[in-house]
Scaffold this active site. Structure first.
Site, PDB file in Angstrom:
ATOM      1  N   LYS A  26       0.835  -1.210   0.000  1.00  0.00           N
ATOM      2  CA  LYS A  26       0.000   0.000   0.000  1.00  0.00           C
ATOM      3  C   LYS A  26       0.863   1.250   0.000  1.00  0.00           C
ATOM      4  O   LYS A  26       0.652   2.179  -0.800  1.00  0.00           O
ATOM      5  CB  LYS A  26      -0.926  -0.011   1.221  1.00  0.00           C
ATOM      6  CG  LYS A  26      -1.932   1.129   1.248  1.00  0.00           C
ATOM      7  CD  LYS A  26      -2.905   0.982   2.415  1.00  0.00           C
ATOM      8  CE  LYS A  26      -3.816  -0.195   2.213  1.00  0.00           C
ATOM      9  NZ  LYS A  26      -4.834  -0.347   3.271  1.00  0.00           N
ATOM     10  N   ARG A  96      -3.722   2.958   8.535  1.00  0.00           N
ATOM     11  CA  ARG A  96      -3.972   1.652   7.907  1.00  0.00           C
ATOM     12  C   ARG A  96      -2.684   0.831   7.871  1.00  0.00           C
ATOM     13  O   ARG A  96      -1.590   1.377   7.790  1.00  0.00           O
ATOM     14  CB  ARG A  96      -4.480   1.823   6.464  1.00  0.00           C
ATOM     15  CG  ARG A  96      -5.884   2.409   6.340  1.00  0.00           C
ATOM     16  CD  ARG A  96      -6.265   2.480   4.869  1.00  0.00           C
ATOM     17  NE  ARG A  96      -7.665   2.802   4.663  1.00  0.00           N
ATOM     18  CZ  ARG A  96      -8.116   4.035   4.445  1.00  0.00           C
ATOM     19  NH1 ARG A  96      -7.265   5.049   4.418  1.00  0.00           N
ATOM     20  NH2 ARG A  96      -9.404   4.251   4.258  1.00  0.00           N
ATOM     21  N   GLY A 105      -8.281  -7.160   4.803  1.00  0.00           N
ATOM     22  CA  GLY A 105      -9.098  -7.268   6.003  1.00  0.00           C
ATOM     23  C   GLY A 105      -8.449  -7.965   7.174  1.00  0.00           C
ATOM     24  O   GLY A 105      -9.053  -8.093   8.236  1.00  0.00           O
ATOM     25  N   MET A 107      -5.659  -7.137   8.903  1.00  0.00           N
ATOM     26  CA  MET A 107      -5.086  -6.277   9.945  1.00  0.00           C
ATOM     27  C   MET A 107      -5.968  -5.058  10.150  1.00  0.00           C
ATOM     28  O   MET A 107      -7.000  -4.903   9.506  1.00  0.00           O
ATOM     29  CB  MET A 107      -3.647  -5.911   9.576  1.00  0.00           C
ATOM     30  CG  MET A 107      -2.707  -7.086   9.716  1.00  0.00           C
ATOM     31  SD  MET A 107      -1.016  -6.672   9.274  1.00  0.00           S
ATOM     32  CE  MET A 107      -1.153  -6.395   7.522  1.00  0.00           C
ATOM     33  N   ARG A 352      -3.736  -1.689  -5.961  1.00  0.00           N
ATOM     34  CA  ARG A 352      -2.910  -2.891  -5.813  1.00  0.00           C
ATOM     35  C   ARG A 352      -3.322  -3.874  -6.907  1.00  0.00           C
ATOM     36  O   ARG A 352      -4.420  -3.760  -7.470  1.00  0.00           O
ATOM     37  CB  ARG A 352      -3.102  -3.531  -4.435  1.00  0.00           C
ATOM     38  CG  ARG A 352      -4.535  -3.964  -4.155  1.00  0.00           C
ATOM     39  CD  ARG A 352      -4.707  -4.417  -2.719  1.00  0.00           C
ATOM     40  NE  ARG A 352      -6.098  -4.693  -2.408  1.00  0.00           N
ATOM     41  CZ  ARG A 352      -6.582  -4.857  -1.182  1.00  0.00           C
ATOM     42  NH1 ARG A 352      -5.773  -4.758  -0.143  1.00  0.00           N
ATOM     43  NH2 ARG A 352      -7.863  -5.117  -0.984  1.00  0.00           N
ATOM     44  N   HIS A 468     -15.980  -8.260   2.133  1.00  0.00           N
ATOM     45  CA  HIS A 468     -14.921  -9.116   2.675  1.00  0.00           C
ATOM     46  C   HIS A 468     -15.090 -10.552   2.214  1.00  0.00           C
ATOM     47  O   HIS A 468     -14.140 -11.195   1.751  1.00  0.00           O
ATOM     48  CB  HIS A 468     -14.943  -9.049   4.210  1.00  0.00           C
ATOM     49  CG  HIS A 468     -13.962  -9.966   4.870  1.00  0.00           C
ATOM     50  ND1 HIS A 468     -14.279 -11.258   5.242  1.00  0.00           N
ATOM     51  CD2 HIS A 468     -12.654  -9.803   5.189  1.00  0.00           C
ATOM     52  CE1 HIS A 468     -13.222 -11.845   5.779  1.00  0.00           C
ATOM     53  NE2 HIS A 468     -12.222 -10.985   5.763  1.00  0.00           N
ATOM     54  N   SER A 777      14.729 -42.847 -10.280  1.00  0.00           N
ATOM     55  CA  SER A 777      13.531 -42.061  -9.985  1.00  0.00           C
ATOM     56  C   SER A 777      13.480 -41.878  -8.476  1.00  0.00           C
ATOM     57  O   SER A 777      13.471 -42.867  -7.731  1.00  0.00           O
ATOM     58  CB  SER A 777      12.267 -42.774 -10.477  1.00  0.00           C
ATOM     59  OG  SER A 777      11.131 -41.986 -10.208  1.00  0.00           O
ATOM     60  N   CYS A 844       9.228 -39.221  -8.552  1.00  0.00           N
ATOM     61  CA  CYS A 844       7.843 -39.692  -8.634  1.00  0.00           C
ATOM     62  C   CYS A 844       7.123 -39.623  -7.297  1.00  0.00           C
ATOM     63  O   CYS A 844       6.030 -40.164  -7.150  1.00  0.00           O
ATOM     64  CB  CYS A 844       7.792 -41.111  -9.192  1.00  0.00           C
ATOM     65  SG  CYS A 844       8.684 -42.324  -8.193  1.00  0.00           S
ATOM     66  N   TYR A 864      12.728 -35.035 -15.398  1.00  0.00           N
ATOM     67  CA  TYR A 864      11.261 -35.028 -15.352  1.00  0.00           C
ATOM     68  C   TYR A 864      10.775 -35.096 -13.912  1.00  0.00           C
ATOM     69  O   TYR A 864      11.494 -35.516 -13.000  1.00  0.00           O
ATOM     70  CB  TYR A 864      10.668 -36.183 -16.174  1.00  0.00           C
ATOM     71  CG  TYR A 864      10.871 -37.566 -15.592  1.00  0.00           C
ATOM     72  CD1 TYR A 864       9.999 -38.091 -14.643  1.00  0.00           C
ATOM     73  CD2 TYR A 864      11.933 -38.367 -16.013  1.00  0.00           C
ATOM     74  CE1 TYR A 864      10.182 -39.353 -14.120  1.00  0.00           C
ATOM     75  CE2 TYR A 864      12.126 -39.639 -15.501  1.00  0.00           C
ATOM     76  CZ  TYR A 864      11.235 -40.129 -14.543  1.00  0.00           C
ATOM     77  OH  TYR A 864      11.418 -41.386 -14.020  1.00  0.00           O
TER      78      TYR A 864
END
Length: 887
Positions: A26, A96, A105, A107, A352, A468, A777, A844, A864
């Site tokens: 902010k 704020r 919402g 804080m 934001r 909210h 693997s 895996c 992979y």
């Protein structure tokens, strides 16, 4: 001297967007907006470093902060030509929070700071409106009382509701100046009765009390919960933003609102938002009043009769649209904007990057790339891989019969069925017990964050599309229907009434967050259709990534799903899952209860055709793609009957006394089966089992190769190897089977032979094993258990305490333990490639579908990852992001 405070206002700022870590999201954006000419009320930001200092020094501030704050306050006074605490022209402030990651919402906020019994009269005189002045004063006492003095906000609300009932009015906007003055005095009496002290009258004391409350809110339970859910480190801290107040509640030429430059639910390139005339910002997000739509389109979409902002104040709306364009072009992302209009003057209070559903995020990223705003890599980086789960969830069957109880606003898309609960704590408890729940509230508050996360969906009777409930639900990927005004909730009785129906806690309902429908009972679902935007984004991800993505699958349905989601092979086919089929479990048990090798081979002959058929089905579906088949892994006792009826059926089938069956079962039971007679150890004791499986694999491969005129080259994986000698035993076994197949079929099977690296000793001896193996693997599930000495089946009893006390940063079964298991993986990769330059390397375990772990595997040099079919898109995207981040 450290700089703890950064000022902004009148078109200039000491900060900028690049200082997000220091000024919070902010604060950095307020500074940036000043720098690019957006009308922002003047103010200053106390940095996140002060928050960390505060918690590191027994909640004390740096010695220089007081003087720096005083100078910054003077700067606001110079710009506004008003004085803080002045009885005639008082400067009022908002206080704020502002962490570097958006935490909507979570804080605390205090508005109208600086009002007291004297300055309220100055505000009334200057504005010419007693009602506005005392409305502002009562709001300040209520917020300060709640946030700083820790008095339940509901106790203030009860006073307001009592006075409204006496006056026979419903809306706060109908309360008169005299009544607000009376209510203000009652508020002060409440503060005195709860704290034993008068409400603070010194504006400087009020300011420091509010700053401390914001820093304290960084460690409140809802903020802690939100950080855990969104992986936000506590060490980041929060900044505090202090600004001159502008008022949307000064009359009917004032308003406040929240807007998005694109639709946060769908990603549609249309302005989206709400506003309230004669209100302050908290009224919109708290859902106390249902707001009006920003645009004419929004008004029609929601069947509203109230004037949109586009209609009621078109000149201000056009000015706002110009700012939307400027901000989105500057930040190159969809923006979430808070604004206030005071006496026909527009002010922007915040911008934001807006919270959005994954569907919206995908559409926005693709459209912004195609429109030339961003490049392909940035578009791919914009999407949270785990959020793709939202797109893969089933939706309600449009052909299903539905009893619609009510309609509200489609606040967050998706559908969910569950039993009704009215309390967040109850939602958490029932969710822990495996129940699907729908959280029903008049409106949610930040205190409901844990219940919202536990619930499958959220339903509110109040609030709008930017309330909210709506914002948090969209961020969590939870379906939400908001503002279903026909629903009358009675929390005392734990029920809600709609028309002539009473729905009680425990009743089953369905919500459709895409249509805003509340439906009785459970509604059938269908698999979703993936959008063209999703396909395009995944195509870009595939072009970028280096890691291949395979799937863990062993049934035709799983294999089909994996292919539909873009799997490039099977990285783990668990043969034991095939054994549990009801048609073959008796043959498996016959093999287990055999007394001799001859009897075992006879039983295995019954299983072999089934195994061959299983493998052939998979090979036909996968065609030329690689398929890694793990030979039998679990201990034999897992296949044994448990129930009396099953034991009797087996005894009858084998023509053996049930006591003999029971005795054999006891022989096979183990104290610690995970480290017992399983994996390759079974193959050494009973090599005929692995011989049958290898033969079935080869026969299926040759059959499908001939049938489809392609070459199938299976990858055979031996589990739980700890040494090269052990591996060579099985290499000889496989070669012998291959020789026999060549003799019988006149064709030599092509195959790769490798091992699952799932024990520390295998990782430490990787160089020796790699001399004889075609691939490794990494089975990171067992490798994590055996490295950490932690059972994943039992760790829930203590692992939360490790995380709570920050002994561990992450659950090691969710994200790989880089400093322990990761060291073994790196070592095995390095030594394995040193011994065998063409060694194939994959993973895996469950970590193969975890974005954090995928970044590690990319950097380690694996070829992979393999994961569950529904995680394949997540892994594809995460692999692309790993490549981007590594560069």
């Amino acid at each position: 001297m450290n700089k703890w405070v950064y000022s902004f206002g009148a078109g200039s700022a000491e900060g900028e967007a690049k200082l997000k870590n220091l000024l919070g999201g902010k604060g950095s954006n307020l500074a940036e907006m000043n720098n690019i000419g957006i009308p922002v009320p003047p103010g200053f930001t106390i940095t996140t470093e002060v928050c960390n200092f505060y918690y590191s020094n027994s909640q004390n501030y740096p010695s220089e902060l007081k003087e720096q704050l005083k100078l910054a306050l003077g700067n606001i006074e110079n710009i506004t030509k008003m004085k803080f605490g002045d009885p005639n022209s008082p400067l009022l402030l908002s206080v704020r929070s502002g962490a570097r990651a958006s935490m909507p919402g979570m804080m605390d906020t205090v508005l109208n700071l600086g009002l007291n019994d004297i300055t309220v009269e100055g505000l009334a005189k200057e504005s010419g409106d007693d009602r506005f002045a005392y409305d502002s004063y009562r709001r300040f006492i209520q917020m300060y009382g709640d946030v700083v003095l820790e008095i339940e906000s509901s106790q203030f609300e009860e006073i307001i509701e009592y006075e409204k009932d006496k006056e026979n009015i419903k809306l706060d906007t109908e309360v008169s100046a005299i009544s607000w003055k009376k209510i203000t005095n009652q508020f002060k009496d409440l503060v005195k009765s709860k704290t034993g002290k008068d409400f603070p009258q010194d504006p400087i004391d009020q300011l420091w009390g509010s700053v401390g409350a914001v820093f304290n809110s960084w460690m409140n339970q809802r903020a802690i919960t939100y950080r855990k859910l969104n992986d936000i480190p506590e060490s980041w801290g929060t900044a505090v933003n202090i600004q001159a107040m502008v008022f949307g509640n000064m009359g009917n030429d004032c308003c406040t609102g929240v807007a998005f430059t694109r639709n946060p639910s769908t990603g549609e390139n249309n302005y989206y938002g709400e506003y309230l005339i004669n209100a302050q910002g908290e009224d919109v997000v708290a859902g106390i009043r249902t707001p009006q739509n920003l645009t004419i389109k929004g008004k029609f979409d929601h069947n509203s009769e109230e004037l949109s902002m586009e209609e009621s104040i078109p000149n201000i709306y056009r000015e706002l649209v110009d700012i939307f364009t400027k901000l989105e072009s500057h930040y190159l992302d969809m923006q979430d904007i808070e604004f206030t209009v005071q006496k026909n003057k527009l002010w922007i209070l915040q911008t934001r990057s807006g919270k959005r559903t994954t569907a919206a995020a995908v559409r926005i990223a693709v459209e912004m790339k195609n429109d030339g705003f961003i490049n392909k890599k940035l578009a791919v980086s914009r999407i949270d891989p785990l959020g793709l789960d939202q797109l893969l969830h089933p939706t309600l069957d449009p052909k299903a019969n539905k009893i619609i109880l009510s309609k509200g606003l489609p606040a967050s898309p998706g559908a969910a069925s569950g039993i009704v609960v009215f309390n967040s704590d109850v939602a958490v408890e029932m969710s822990k017990n495996g129940e699907d729940v729908i959280l029903v509230r008049m409106e949610t508050s930040p205190e409901d964050i844990h219940g919202m996360h536990a619930a499958k969906g959220i339903l509110t009777s109040r609030g709008g599309m930017t309330s909210h409930a709506a914002v948090v639900a969209r961020g969590m990927g939870r379906p939400c229907v908001a503002g279903a005004g026909e629903i009358l909730i009675d929390h005392a009785k734990d029920n809600f009434t709609v028309s002539d129906r009473i729905i009680k806690a425990g009743d089953l309902i369905t919500i459709d967050g895409s249509l805003g429908e509340v439906i009785l009972g459970e509604v059938p679902t269908i698999l979703p259709e993936l959008s063209k935007d999703f396909s395009e984004l995944m195509k870009w991800a595939d072009e970028i990534r280096d890691l291949d993505v395979r799937a863990n699958a062993e049934t035709p349905n799983d294999v089909k799903t994996a292919l539909e989601f873009g799997a490039e092979g099977i990285g783990l086919c668990r043969t034991e899952h095939m054994f549990f089929d009801s048609e073959r479990i008796l043959a498996v048990r016959e093999m287990i209860y055999s007394d001799t090798e001859i009897e075992r081979r006879k039983a295995l002959e019954k299983i072999a055709p089934m195994q061959k058929k299983d493998f052939a089905e998979i090979f036909e579906l996968m065609k030329n793609l690689p398929v890694t088949i793990r030979l039998l892994d679990p201990p034999l006792h897992e296949f044994l009957p448990r129930e009396k009826e099953e034991l009797e059926e087996l005894a009858k089938h084998l023509d053996k006394n049930i006591a003999v069956i029971h005795s054999r079962s006891l022989q096979l039971e183990e104290q610690n089966p995970m480290l017992g007679h399983r994996g390759c150890r079974l193959g050494i004791t009973f090599p005929e089992i692995y011989e049958m499986q290898v033969r079935s694999i080869f026969e299926a491969a040759l059959y499908v190769s001939k049938k489809m005129k392609i070459r199938i080259k299976p990858e055979i994986m031996v589990p739980l190897i700890i040494s090269d000698k052990e591996f060579l035993f099985f290499k000889t076994l496989v070669e012998n089977v291959a020789s026999k197949i060549t003799e019988e079929y006149g064709e030599t099977p092509k195959y790769l032979l490798g091992t699952m690296v799932e024990l520390p000793r295998a990782a430490l001896n990787a160089g020796n094993i790699a001399l004889h193996a075609d691939f490794f693997s990494f089975g990171t599930n067992d490798l994590t258990q055996t490295t950490l000495g932690i059972s994943r089946d039992d760790c829930s009893k203590f692992l939360p305490d490790y995380l709570e006390n920050k002994i561990m940063e992450n659950d090691p079964f969710v994200s790989i333990d880089i400093d322990g298991v990761g060291v073994l993986v790196r070592s095995a990769v390095k030594e394995g490639l040193k011994a065998n330059k063409i060694l194939k390397l994959g993973i895996c375990g469950e970590h193969g579908g975890d974005p954090k772990s995928i970044g590690f595997f990319h950097n380690t040099g694996l070829q992979y990852v393999s994961c569950s079919p529904y995680r394949v898109p997540i892994a594809r995207l995460a692999a692309a992001q790993a490549k981007i981040n590594n560069n």
